[in-house]
Design an enzyme around this catalytic site. Structure first.
Site, PDB file in Angstrom:
ATOM      1  N   LYS A 125     -15.628 -26.888  27.156  1.00  0.00           N
ATOM      2  CA  LYS A 125     -15.145 -28.097  27.030  1.00  0.00           C
ATOM      3  C   LYS A 125     -14.045 -28.207  26.052  1.00  0.00           C
ATOM      4  CE  LYS A 125     -16.043 -32.515  28.306  1.00  0.00           C
ATOM      5  NZ  LYS A 125     -16.898 -33.046  29.667  1.00  0.00           N
ATOM      6  N   ASP A 165     -11.680 -35.870  31.454  1.00  0.00           N
ATOM      7  CA  ASP A 165     -13.012 -36.441  30.885  1.00  0.00           C
ATOM      8  C   ASP A 165     -12.276 -37.987  30.271  1.00  0.00           C
ATOM      9  OD1 ASP A 165     -15.944 -35.602  29.962  1.00  0.00           O
ATOM     10  OD2 ASP A 165     -14.923 -36.598  28.361  1.00  0.00           O
ATOM     11  N   VAL A 240     -15.274 -43.306  35.885  1.00  0.00           N
ATOM     12  CA  VAL A 240     -16.776 -42.838  36.196  1.00  0.00           C
ATOM     13  C   VAL A 240     -17.332 -44.316  36.713  1.00  0.00           C
ATOM     14  CG1 VAL A 240     -19.119 -42.458  35.519  1.00  0.00           C
ATOM     15  CG2 VAL A 240     -17.152 -41.073  34.731  1.00  0.00           C
ATOM     16  N   TRP A 242     -15.874 -47.023  37.923  1.00  0.00           N
ATOM     17  CA  TRP A 242     -15.188 -47.392  38.777  1.00  0.00           C
ATOM     18  C   TRP A 242     -15.784 -46.954  40.140  1.00  0.00           C
ATOM     19  CZ3 TRP A 242     -12.199 -43.727  41.662  1.00  0.00           C
ATOM     20  CH2 TRP A 242     -11.348 -44.082  42.852  1.00  0.00           C
TER      21      TRP A 242
END
Ligand code: 2IT
Length: 445
Positions: A125, A165, A240, A242
């Protein structure tokens, strides 16, 4: 034999001031500690010590110029946590709350999530404390260029493949990939979430939201129930939320809330028309980070400064950010009769909240299972890039559905408790962990 509390105390001593990271490790370890203690191979291979220490943490400076020609400085990071089962894979987060501890927690989660998808992807990440809020498009472009100028040194299609993200969507991925191509002269799919014009996959933008609804559908089926007619509280209004709202509508369920840092909206008619769904995308791209305009545009109710968990619903889907649903929120949902909880943001539930739901025997999916559809379709984008082909929408969607069903199956096989309750958190943690731990044993230290 490992003792959970002493292991966590030692971890805390070695990683001070990283509460989110410690919390995410505690959550996984409390599920897997018996599995580890029962397996001499895991103990001899020091799996717990090795799996909680990142392979490496890259930290760098990002200098960029704002529209007033002032020089700005932000922090940039990439945490390459574990590549036992595949190249580092995980998103980039651009948000003012980002610290190294945040990214370590997200990268740690990503190891087990990626393992659950069944695809060969390790955990990583990255991101920055740069906030896109209030920034112009040009400022975002200049920031992305500078960020990638440094990050590209550590990436490669078989080494480390970032994606989006929070704060990093299609626009940002385009700018980042553009700079990667300029410096490296390569069209390898080193980022996922690309636009269709330059190697992106169909269904990637929808994947996290669709995936969480496919997972929820499996949960309901396992409990002899269906999505039809379910009332849903959903937080956030980004990519997300959506995708989740779109799929919920298709499944005959009704999303009645969305939220932002400013508060939440209640739309009793449901967030279910193309106009409403497209407006969510528009709001995200304004970089203002507010949901109130939705209420004004569609005649919904806006509740300022509060969270949607006080609204009576059948299902709750936190889709915004970590620790967004507290123990108190959980108690409110329970007393209002919530039947299922699907953590769709990474660590959206606090430890207290998780405990409340599990003690009340409410089926509760952890993010690493429910939101794995995003990274799963990223994995499918990598496959398509490597093969220089493009799959149809149906092909990708069918694979996504199959992967989510597979994850649900893994949760059941490792998570069923004596009273029949499916402990999804335990199931996801044990199955995600075992594959990585077994790989680490076989690979040697
Ligand atoms: O949290 C996540 O799984 C993501 N942000 C997606 C990561 C990815 O590589 O697609």
């Amino acid at each position: 034999m490992y003792d959970l509390n002493s292991f966590i105390d030692e971890l805390e001593r070695k990683n001070p001031a990283q509460p989110e990271f410690i919390e995410s490790v505690r959550e996984v370890l409390q599920s897997v500690i018996d599995t580890v203690n029962d397996n001499p191979l895991y103990i001899r291979n020091r799996i717990l010590e090795r799996i909680t220490e990142p392979d490496r943490v890259i930290s760098f400076k990002v200098e960029w110029e704002n529209d007033d020609h002032e020089i700005c400085v932000n922090k940039g990071y990439r945490v390459q946590f574990n590549n036992a089962i595949g190249p580092y894979k995980g998103g980039l987060r651009f948000h003012s709350s980002v610290t190294l501890g945040t990214l370590k927690f997200l990268a740690f989660e990503q190891i087990f999530k990626n393992s659950l998808t069944g695809l060969p992807m390790g955990g990583g990440k990255g991101g920055s404390d740069f906030s896109p809020k209030g920034k112009s498009d040009d400022e975002i472009l200049r920031f992305c260029r500078s960020f990638m100028t440094e990050l590209q040194k550590y990436l490669g299609p078989d080494t480390d493949v970032p994606a989006g993200d929070i704060g990093v969507g299609g626009r940002e991925i385009g700018y980042l990939y553009g700079q990667y191509k300029k410096i490296r002269g390569e069209n390898t799919g080193v980022l996922t979430g690309k636009a269709l014009e330059f190697g992106g996959s169909l269904i990637r933008p929808e994947a996290t939201g669709f995936g969480t609804m496919y997972f929820a559908n499996e949960m309901l089926k396992a409990h002899g129930d269906s999505m039809e007619g379910k009332k849903i509280a959903l937080s956030g209004f980004g990519n997300v939320a959506w995708g989740a709202a779109m799929k919920a509508a298709e499944m005959g369920a009704k999303v009645i809330t969305l939220s932002g840092p400013d508060g939440y909206i209640i739309d009793e008619k449901g967030v279910n028309t193309p106009e409403k769904l497209n407006y969510m995308l528009y709001l995200r791209n304004t970089n203002n980070d507010v949901i109130e305009p939705y209420a004004r545009k569609f005649g919904a109710t806006f509740v300022k400064g509060r969270k949607p968990w006080e609204v009576p619903v059948d299902m709750a889907f936190p889709c915004a950010i970590q620790n967004e649903l507290s123990g108190e929120d959980a108690r409110a949902l329970i007393s209002n009769g919530v039947k299922y909880v699907v953590e769709t943001s990474n660590m959206g539930l606090t430890r207290d909240a998780f405990e409340e739901f599990i003690n009340a025997r409410i089926p509760t999916a952890p993010g690493k299972a429910a939101n794995a559809g995003g990274v799963a379709v990223s994995g499918l984008e990598m496959s398509q890039n490597a093969m220089h082909i493009r799959w149809s929408e149906k092909e990708v969607d069918d694979r996504l559905k199959g992967i989510m069903e597979g994850i649900h199956h893994s949760c059941i096989s490792e998570g069923r408790e004596e009273d029949g309750y499916i402990n999804y958190q335990k199931g996801a943690n044990i199955s995600g962990f075992k594959k990585v731990a077994d790989a680490m044993c076989q690979l040697g230290y």
